[in-house]
Design an enzyme around this catalytic site. Sequence first.
Site, PDB file in Angstrom:
ATOM      1  N   SER A  14       0.825  -1.224   0.000  1.00  0.00           N
ATOM      2  CA  SER A  14       0.000   0.000   0.000  1.00  0.00           C
ATOM      3  C   SER A  14       0.855   1.269   0.000  1.00  0.00           C
ATOM      4  O   SER A  14       1.807   1.392   0.780  1.00  0.00           O
ATOM      5  CB  SER A  14      -0.909   0.004   1.233  1.00  0.00           C
ATOM      6  OG  SER A  14      -1.539   1.265   1.318  1.00  0.00           O
ATOM      7  N   LYS A  63     -13.212  -3.971   4.022  1.00  0.00           N
ATOM      8  CA  LYS A  63     -14.129  -2.818   3.962  1.00  0.00           C
ATOM      9  C   LYS A  63     -15.537  -3.157   4.473  1.00  0.00           C
ATOM     10  O   LYS A  63     -16.202  -2.305   5.052  1.00  0.00           O
ATOM     11  CB  LYS A  63     -14.208  -2.271   2.532  1.00  0.00           C
ATOM     12  CG  LYS A  63     -12.901  -1.639   2.061  1.00  0.00           C
ATOM     13  CD  LYS A  63     -13.019  -1.076   0.653  1.00  0.00           C
ATOM     14  CE  LYS A  63     -11.637  -0.657   0.155  1.00  0.00           C
ATOM     15  NZ  LYS A  63     -11.659  -0.075  -1.183  1.00  0.00           N
ATOM     16  N   ASP A  99     -13.961   6.193  -1.544  1.00  0.00           N
ATOM     17  CA  ASP A  99     -13.710   5.644  -2.888  1.00  0.00           C
ATOM     18  C   ASP A  99     -14.701   6.260  -3.870  1.00  0.00           C
ATOM     19  O   ASP A  99     -14.353   6.561  -5.017  1.00  0.00           O
ATOM     20  CB  ASP A  99     -13.901   4.116  -2.906  1.00  0.00           C
ATOM     21  CG  ASP A  99     -12.795   3.377  -2.178  1.00  0.00           C
ATOM     22  OD1 ASP A  99     -11.648   3.858  -2.187  1.00  0.00           O
ATOM     23  OD2 ASP A  99     -13.076   2.305  -1.594  1.00  0.00           O
ATOM     24  N   TYR A 208      -4.425   0.907 -11.930  1.00  0.00           N
ATOM     25  CA  TYR A 208      -3.406   1.936 -12.134  1.00  0.00           C
ATOM     26  C   TYR A 208      -2.028   1.275 -12.201  1.00  0.00           C
ATOM     27  O   TYR A 208      -1.883   0.111 -11.841  1.00  0.00           O
ATOM     28  CB  TYR A 208      -3.441   2.992 -11.013  1.00  0.00           C
ATOM     29  CG  TYR A 208      -3.432   2.398  -9.633  1.00  0.00           C
ATOM     30  CD1 TYR A 208      -4.613   2.091  -8.983  1.00  0.00           C
ATOM     31  CD2 TYR A 208      -2.234   2.098  -8.985  1.00  0.00           C
ATOM     32  CE1 TYR A 208      -4.610   1.518  -7.726  1.00  0.00           C
ATOM     33  CE2 TYR A 208      -2.229   1.525  -7.726  1.00  0.00           C
ATOM     34  CZ  TYR A 208      -3.419   1.237  -7.105  1.00  0.00           C
ATOM     35  OH  TYR A 208      -3.422   0.657  -5.862  1.00  0.00           O
TER      36      TYR A 208
HETATM   37  P1  NDP Z   1     -13.761  -7.775  -6.929  1.00  0.00           P
HETATM   38  O1  NDP Z   1     -12.880  -8.964  -6.717  1.00  0.00           O
HETATM   39  O2  NDP Z   1     -14.735  -7.396  -5.856  1.00  0.00           O
HETATM   40  O3  NDP Z   1     -14.584  -7.974  -8.328  1.00  0.00           O
HETATM   41  C1  NDP Z   1     -13.946  -8.383  -9.488  1.00  0.00           C
HETATM   42  C2  NDP Z   1     -14.917  -8.236 -10.682  1.00  0.00           C
HETATM   43  O4  NDP Z   1     -14.154  -8.433 -11.868  1.00  0.00           O
HETATM   44  C3  NDP Z   1     -16.059  -9.237 -10.723  1.00  0.00           C
HETATM   45  O5  NDP Z   1     -17.205  -8.593 -11.197  1.00  0.00           O
HETATM   46  C4  NDP Z   1     -15.564 -10.282 -11.735  1.00  0.00           C
HETATM   47  O6  NDP Z   1     -16.606 -10.951 -12.432  1.00  0.00           O
HETATM   48  C5  NDP Z   1     -14.797  -9.410 -12.690  1.00  0.00           C
HETATM   49  N1  NDP Z   1     -13.734 -10.101 -13.433  1.00  0.00           N
HETATM   50  C6  NDP Z   1     -12.584 -10.623 -12.928  1.00  0.00           C
HETATM   51  N2  NDP Z   1     -11.827 -11.134 -13.940  1.00  0.00           N
HETATM   52  C7  NDP Z   1     -12.514 -10.901 -15.100  1.00  0.00           C
HETATM   53  C8  NDP Z   1     -12.251 -11.174 -16.476  1.00  0.00           C
HETATM   54  N3  NDP Z   1     -11.129 -11.800 -16.871  1.00  0.00           N
HETATM   55  N4  NDP Z   1     -13.169 -10.786 -17.392  1.00  0.00           N
HETATM   56  C9  NDP Z   1     -14.296 -10.147 -17.017  1.00  0.00           C
HETATM   57  N5  NDP Z   1     -14.615  -9.861 -15.723  1.00  0.00           N
HETATM   58  C10 NDP Z   1     -13.720 -10.234 -14.767  1.00  0.00           C
HETATM   59  O7  NDP Z   1     -12.786  -6.589  -7.273  1.00  0.00           O
HETATM   60  P2  NDP Z   1     -12.800  -5.068  -6.760  1.00  0.00           P
HETATM   61  O8  NDP Z   1     -14.097  -4.426  -7.134  1.00  0.00           O
HETATM   62  O9  NDP Z   1     -12.365  -5.020  -5.360  1.00  0.00           O
HETATM   63  O10 NDP Z   1     -11.609  -4.446  -7.646  1.00  0.00           O
HETATM   64  C11 NDP Z   1     -11.692  -4.388  -9.077  1.00  0.00           C
HETATM   65  C12 NDP Z   1     -10.460  -3.683  -9.627  1.00  0.00           C
HETATM   66  O11 NDP Z   1     -10.395  -2.356  -9.158  1.00  0.00           O
HETATM   67  C13 NDP Z   1      -9.129  -4.332  -9.227  1.00  0.00           C
HETATM   68  O12 NDP Z   1      -8.334  -4.434 -10.397  1.00  0.00           O
HETATM   69  C14 NDP Z   1      -8.503  -3.336  -8.255  1.00  0.00           C
HETATM   70  O13 NDP Z   1      -7.096  -3.330  -8.368  1.00  0.00           O
HETATM   71  C15 NDP Z   1      -9.084  -2.024  -8.752  1.00  0.00           C
HETATM   72  N6  NDP Z   1      -9.242  -0.995  -7.693  1.00  0.00           N
HETATM   73  C16 NDP Z   1      -8.750   0.273  -7.923  1.00  0.00           C
HETATM   74  C17 NDP Z   1      -8.920   1.268  -6.963  1.00  0.00           C
HETATM   75  C18 NDP Z   1      -8.353   2.643  -7.204  1.00  0.00           C
HETATM   76  O14 NDP Z   1      -8.301   3.441  -6.250  1.00  0.00           O
HETATM   77  N7  NDP Z   1      -7.980   2.991  -8.399  1.00  0.00           N
HETATM   78  C19 NDP Z   1      -9.631   1.019  -5.690  1.00  0.00           C
HETATM   79  C20 NDP Z   1     -10.118  -0.335  -5.559  1.00  0.00           C
HETATM   80  C21 NDP Z   1      -9.915  -1.304  -6.533  1.00  0.00           C
HETATM   81  P3  NDP Z   1     -17.330 -12.306 -11.853  1.00  0.00           P
HETATM   82  O15 NDP Z   1     -18.359 -11.833 -10.865  1.00  0.00           O
HETATM   83  O16 NDP Z   1     -17.932 -12.941 -13.071  1.00  0.00           O
HETATM   84  O17 NDP Z   1     -16.234 -13.128 -11.226  1.00  0.00           O
END
Ligand code: NDP
Length: 261
Positions: A14, A63, A99, A208
């Site tokens: 982090s 969270k 967020d 990012y």
């Molecule tokens: P979650 O694990 O809660 O959710 C992941 C989601 O991605 C699900 O809907 C899943 O679908 C989908 N998914 C995963 N792999 C694939 C794929 N190959 N093709 C299509 N859909 C896919 O993740 P978070 O919401 O916690 O985080 C999502 C992203 O956001 C991460 O990459 C994280 O690094 C980034 N992030 C960035 C932040 C920032 O401040 N910029 C803050 C928080 C997160 P399914 O339900 O079908 O499995």
Amino acid sequence: MKLFSIFGNPVSHSISPLLHNSAIKALTLNACYGRFLLEEGEEIIRKFNSLNLSGANVTIPHKEWAYKKCDEVKGIAKNIEAVNTLVKEDNKVIGYNTDAPGFYESIKEFKEIKNALILGAGGTTKAIAYILREKGINVTILNRSSKRLEFFQNRGFECYSWNDFSPENYSLVINATSAGLNNNSLPYEEKRLKDIFNTSKYAVDIIYGKETPFLKLAKSNNLTCKNGKDMLLYQAVLAFNLFYGNRLSQKIIEESMKKVF
Ligand code: NDP
């Protein structure tokens, strides 16, 4: 001296301590921000109090525990049902979500967004979907599978799984999946994404630190693009100001934190 920390598991990667300590230095505050590896999410408030913290940030996977265990939840976090910022106020631990406003702040230069398509239905989509709806933007959610869509369906969001989706025109397309994070995959079929981009203006990937296949494709379709760096920045800026009752200069916090990237 005021003490702050980030809770997560893992937490060693982090950059929150760097961001917040940079603001502390710029504003010459008597404070320090550290990191805490928390294994049991349900212990979060007990730990917050035993470390004598004035404020904290919460990252994956705690969270939802922070939301459930804090003394009171304020603002949009009530809808999202997830807390990323804890603040000690009058001896109570209050939970907020920055967020959501952090995402909105990161796209403030985008003009006239009428509707948005969010790819993914995970925790971050909850924050983005609620803030866009609060700002009067129509939200459509598209996920690979249907399991995670229930949360959004129950709250009146328009949502689809890949199997039952016919796209419309969207001003903004957001990748909120983890596709492209540790691999080179797109969050949706390439041909269909190109068709969607043909009628869109803006694309945001909340990942990012790298140019994802999603953003590369959006750029090649001449969309105005943005990655997740500013969302990360602004959730921290807004959280830091909450630690001090929103009495600090957002500009100074922002400028000091930008130096870290
Ligand atoms: P979650 O694990 O809660 O959710 C992941 C989601 O991605 C699900 O809907 C899943 O679908 C989908 N998914 C995963 N792999 C694939 C794929 N190959 N093709 C299509 N859909 C896919 O993740 P978070 O919401 O916690 O985080 C999502 C992203 O956001 C991460 O990459 C994280 O690094 C980034 N992030 C960035 C932040 C920032 O401040 N910029 C803050 C928080 C997160 P399914 O339900 O079908 O499995």
